[in-house]
Design a protein around this motif. Sequence first.
Motif, PDB file in Angstrom:
ATOM      1  N   PHE A 113       0.830  -1.205   0.000  1.00 16.19           N
ATOM      2  CA  PHE A 113       0.000   0.000   0.000  1.00 16.19           C
ATOM      3  C   PHE A 113       0.864   1.255   0.000  1.00 16.19           C
ATOM      4  O   PHE A 113       2.020   1.236   0.422  1.00 16.19           O
ATOM      5  N   GLU A 114       0.261   2.357  -0.454  1.00 22.03           N
ATOM      6  CA  GLU A 114       1.001   3.615  -0.557  1.00 22.03           C
ATOM      7  C   GLU A 114       0.914   4.468   0.708  1.00 22.03           C
ATOM      8  O   GLU A 114       1.885   5.104   1.095  1.00 22.03           O
ATOM      9  N   ARG A 115      -0.277   4.481   1.358  1.00 19.05           N
ATOM     10  CA  ARG A 115      -0.480   5.400   2.479  1.00 19.05           C
ATOM     11  C   ARG A 115      -1.202   4.705   3.636  1.00 19.05           C
ATOM     12  O   ARG A 115      -2.369   4.996   3.925  1.00 19.05           O
ATOM     13  N   PRO A 116      -0.505   3.795   4.339  1.00 22.08           N
ATOM     14  CA  PRO A 116      -1.134   3.161   5.508  1.00 22.08           C
ATOM     15  C   PRO A 116      -1.170   4.120   6.697  1.00 22.08           C
ATOM     16  O   PRO A 116      -0.440   5.122   6.741  1.00 22.08           O
ATOM     17  N   VAL A 117      -2.018   3.790   7.669  1.00 24.37           N
ATOM     18  CA  VAL A 117      -2.069   4.526   8.927  1.00 24.37           C
ATOM     19  C   VAL A 117      -2.468   3.539  10.011  1.00 24.37           C
ATOM     20  O   VAL A 117      -3.182   2.563   9.745  1.00 24.37           O
ATOM     21  N   LEU A 118      -2.005   3.772  11.243  1.00 21.11           N
ATOM     22  CA  LEU A 118      -2.310   2.881  12.365  1.00 21.11           C
ATOM     23  C   LEU A 118      -3.216   3.605  13.350  1.00 21.11           C
ATOM     24  O   LEU A 118      -2.877   4.695  13.828  1.00 21.11           O
ATOM     25  N   LEU A 119      -4.383   3.025  13.635  1.00 23.93           N
ATOM     26  CA  LEU A 119      -5.283   3.602  14.624  1.00 23.93           C
ATOM     27  C   LEU A 119      -4.685   3.409  16.013  1.00 23.93           C
ATOM     28  O   LEU A 119      -4.406   2.280  16.425  1.00 23.93           O
ATOM     29  N   PHE A 120      -4.484   4.515  16.719  1.00 22.38           N
ATOM     30  CA  PHE A 120      -3.820   4.459  18.027  1.00 22.38           C
ATOM     31  C   PHE A 120      -4.570   5.327  19.013  1.00 22.38           C
ATOM     32  O   PHE A 120      -4.610   6.551  18.895  1.00 22.38           O
ATOM     33  N   SER A 121      -5.183   4.673  20.009  1.00 19.01           N
ATOM     34  CA  SER A 121      -5.985   5.392  20.998  1.00 19.01           C
ATOM     35  C   SER A 121      -5.310   5.467  22.363  1.00 19.01           C
ATOM     36  O   SER A 121      -5.749   6.216  23.230  1.00 19.01           O
ATOM     37  N   GLY A 122      -4.256   4.661  22.567  1.00 15.76           N
ATOM     38  CA  GLY A 122      -3.684   4.521  23.891  1.00 15.76           C
ATOM     39  C   GLY A 122      -4.305   3.374  24.656  1.00 15.76           C
ATOM     40  O   GLY A 122      -3.994   3.160  25.824  1.00 15.76           O
ATOM     41  N   GLY A 123      -5.212   2.606  23.994  1.00 12.13           N
ATOM     42  CA  GLY A 123      -5.752   1.387  24.572  1.00 12.13           C
ATOM     43  C   GLY A 123      -4.785   0.235  24.369  1.00 12.13           C
ATOM     44  O   GLY A 123      -3.888   0.298  23.527  1.00 12.13           O
ATOM     45  N   LYS A 124      -4.979  -0.855  25.108  1.00 10.21           N
ATOM     46  CA  LYS A 124      -3.973  -1.918  25.139  1.00 10.21           C
ATOM     47  C   LYS A 124      -3.742  -2.573  23.791  1.00 10.21           C
ATOM     48  O   LYS A 124      -2.605  -2.912  23.440  1.00 10.21           O
ATOM     49  N   ASP A 125      -4.819  -2.773  22.984  1.00  6.89           N
ATOM     50  CA  ASP A 125      -4.636  -3.429  21.697  1.00  6.89           C
ATOM     51  C   ASP A 125      -3.855  -2.546  20.732  1.00  6.89           C
ATOM     52  O   ASP A 125      -2.993  -3.032  19.998  1.00  6.89           O
ATOM     53  N   SER A 126      -4.135  -1.251  20.728  1.00  6.10           N
ATOM     54  CA  SER A 126      -3.384  -0.359  19.851  1.00  6.10           C
ATOM     55  C   SER A 126      -1.944  -0.207  20.336  1.00  6.10           C
ATOM     56  O   SER A 126      -1.020  -0.030  19.530  1.00  6.10           O
ATOM     57  N   ILE A 127      -1.722  -0.322  21.643  1.00  6.05           N
ATOM     58  CA  ILE A 127      -0.364  -0.274  22.190  1.00  6.05           C
ATOM     59  C   ILE A 127       0.434  -1.492  21.728  1.00  6.05           C
ATOM     60  O   ILE A 127       1.591  -1.380  21.311  1.00  6.05           O
ATOM     61  N   VAL A 128      -0.195  -2.663  21.775  1.00  6.28           N
ATOM     62  CA  VAL A 128       0.470  -3.878  21.299  1.00  6.28           C
ATOM     63  C   VAL A 128       0.724  -3.784  19.805  1.00  6.28           C
ATOM     64  O   VAL A 128       1.795  -4.178  19.316  1.00  6.28           O
ATOM     65  N   MET A 129      -0.239  -3.258  19.039  1.00  5.24           N
ATOM     66  CA  MET A 129      -0.018  -3.075  17.599  1.00  5.24           C
ATOM     67  C   MET A 129       1.191  -2.195  17.318  1.00  5.24           C
ATOM     68  O   MET A 129       2.010  -2.504  16.443  1.00  5.24           O
ATOM     69  N   ASP A 151     -13.760  10.791   7.330  1.00  8.94           N
ATOM     70  CA  ASP A 151     -13.249  12.071   6.831  1.00  8.94           C
ATOM     71  C   ASP A 151     -11.728  12.100   6.867  1.00  8.94           C
ATOM     72  O   ASP A 151     -11.084  12.576   5.910  1.00  8.94           O
ATOM     73  N   ALA A 152     -11.129  11.581   7.953  1.00  6.60           N
ATOM     74  CA  ALA A 152      -9.666  11.541   8.059  1.00  6.60           C
ATOM     75  C   ALA A 152      -9.068  10.595   7.027  1.00  6.60           C
ATOM     76  O   ALA A 152      -8.016  10.886   6.433  1.00  6.60           O
ATOM     77  N   ILE A 153      -9.722   9.470   6.783  1.00  3.64           N
ATOM     78  CA  ILE A 153      -9.212   8.506   5.800  1.00  3.64           C
ATOM     79  C   ILE A 153      -9.233   9.099   4.395  1.00  3.64           C
ATOM     80  O   ILE A 153      -8.238   9.045   3.672  1.00  3.64           O
ATOM     81  N   SER A 154     -10.360   9.695   4.023  1.00  2.00           N
ATOM     82  CA  SER A 154     -10.462  10.262   2.675  1.00  2.00           C
ATOM     83  C   SER A 154      -9.601  11.512   2.529  1.00  2.00           C
ATOM     84  O   SER A 154      -8.942  11.706   1.509  1.00  2.00           O
ATOM     85  N   GLY A 155      -9.600  12.360   3.565  1.00  2.00           N
ATOM     86  CA  GLY A 155      -8.833  13.600   3.492  1.00  2.00           C
ATOM     87  C   GLY A 155      -7.337  13.386   3.389  1.00  2.00           C
ATOM     88  O   GLY A 155      -6.627  14.172   2.753  1.00  2.00           O
ATOM     89  N   ASN A 156      -6.841  12.324   4.011  1.00  2.00           N
ATOM     90  CA  ASN A 156      -5.411  12.022   3.962  1.00  2.00           C
ATOM     91  C   ASN A 156      -5.074  10.942   2.938  1.00  2.00           C
ATOM     92  O   ASN A 156      -3.921  10.546   2.827  1.00  2.00           O
ATOM     93  N   ARG A 157      -6.100  10.460   2.234  1.00  3.32           N
ATOM     94  CA  ARG A 157      -5.929   9.435   1.204  1.00  3.32           C
ATOM     95  C   ARG A 157      -5.265   8.163   1.747  1.00  3.32           C
ATOM     96  O   ARG A 157      -4.456   7.537   1.087  1.00  3.32           O
ATOM     97  N   PHE A 158      -5.626   7.792   2.979  1.00  2.00           N
ATOM     98  CA  PHE A 158      -5.120   6.543   3.545  1.00  2.00           C
ATOM     99  C   PHE A 158      -5.763   5.372   2.802  1.00  2.00           C
ATOM    100  O   PHE A 158      -6.984   5.334   2.621  1.00  2.00           O
ATOM    101  N   ASP A 159      -4.951   4.426   2.366  1.00  2.00           N
ATOM    102  CA  ASP A 159      -5.506   3.279   1.631  1.00  2.00           C
ATOM    103  C   ASP A 159      -5.485   1.988   2.441  1.00  2.00           C
ATOM    104  O   ASP A 159      -6.081   0.988   2.033  1.00  2.00           O
ATOM    105  N   ALA A 160      -4.804   1.981   3.571  1.00  2.00           N
ATOM    106  CA  ALA A 160      -4.823   0.836   4.486  1.00  2.00           C
ATOM    107  C   ALA A 160      -4.843   1.376   5.912  1.00  2.00           C
ATOM    108  O   ALA A 160      -4.032   2.240   6.264  1.00  2.00           O
ATOM    109  N   VAL A 161      -5.769   0.877   6.731  1.00  2.00           N
ATOM    110  CA  VAL A 161      -5.936   1.379   8.091  1.00  2.00           C
ATOM    111  C   VAL A 161      -5.807   0.209   9.063  1.00  2.00           C
ATOM    112  O   VAL A 161      -6.645  -0.693   9.073  1.00  2.00           O
ATOM    113  N   PHE A 162      -4.729   0.213   9.848  1.00  2.00           N
ATOM    114  CA  PHE A 162      -4.520  -0.848  10.840  1.00  2.00           C
ATOM    115  C   PHE A 162      -5.449  -0.621  12.034  1.00  2.00           C
ATOM    116  O   PHE A 162      -5.466   0.463  12.616  1.00  2.00           O
TER     117      PHE A 162
END
Length: 305
Positions: free
Chosen positions: A32-48, A124-135
Amino acid sequence: MSTAADSPYALTHLDALESEAVHVFREVAGEFERPVLLFSGGKDSIVMLHLALKAFAPAAVPFPLLHVDTGHNFPEVLAYRDRTVAELGLRLHVASVQDFIDRGELRERPDGTRNPLQTVPLLDAISGNRFDAVFGGGRRDEEKARAKERVFSLRDEFGGWDPRRQRPELWQLYNGRHSPGEHVRVFPLSNWTELDVWQYIAREKIELPSIYYAHEREVFPRDGMWLAPGDWGGPRDGERVERRLVRYRTVGDMSCTGAVDSDAATIHAVIAEIAASRLTERGATRADDKLSEAAMEDRKREGYF
């Protein structure tokens, strides 16, 4: 007679899960060209994030982080998020639900919860930043709609999820093909359980926000859960606040995430507690999943995590 398990080269259960997740991160980075990782500070996103750091070390993580901030998040979790981003020198995008409310693009719900309101800022964030893969940190053991999800989950041009468009993933062959406007949600922790996550946190000595461990906190009862009082609208008249020894199994919007009575103040005590539990973390502590039998699936079809 020796067995494969006796081999010094045999992978443990956690090693195998880690290896699979690292493979997924590298596959996405190459495909992919523009991945992004969802990070909230919760345990699963911390492990990711921990796994992503391992996947690309000694290089930097080759994609930014994204948090959809409801405005009703736990202060301890937001503090952890900001500290981690600063210490690691990462890029963080924040999509604010409050901004959309202020602009009149979203309206507060009567029950005060903002968790379902995250979908619009996320898309809106996905389309605005043209993210094509979202972890995302979704796991199949959490909830029945998430159990239907593949590791690579195709989303249409409106961010919607159609279980009939799920692709086979035999032999860990992932299909990231998508049309313009579509994107793929990627779940490196799909095959992990809550217990796996905690055992991995213990093995890797990963720091977590303090609310995951037993502590005294002001809470009040609502719909069979202990909720934290706050500006989001709780407690109502007749809901009595009391101080209890609790911890959180999962962390989301304060208005829909319940605490559980617990004296598990250490990671090994938490692991023992989870091993004995017969309720999933979302089933026990997330009010937004109790709105209907298909609450999560309905939200996912609209573009939710």
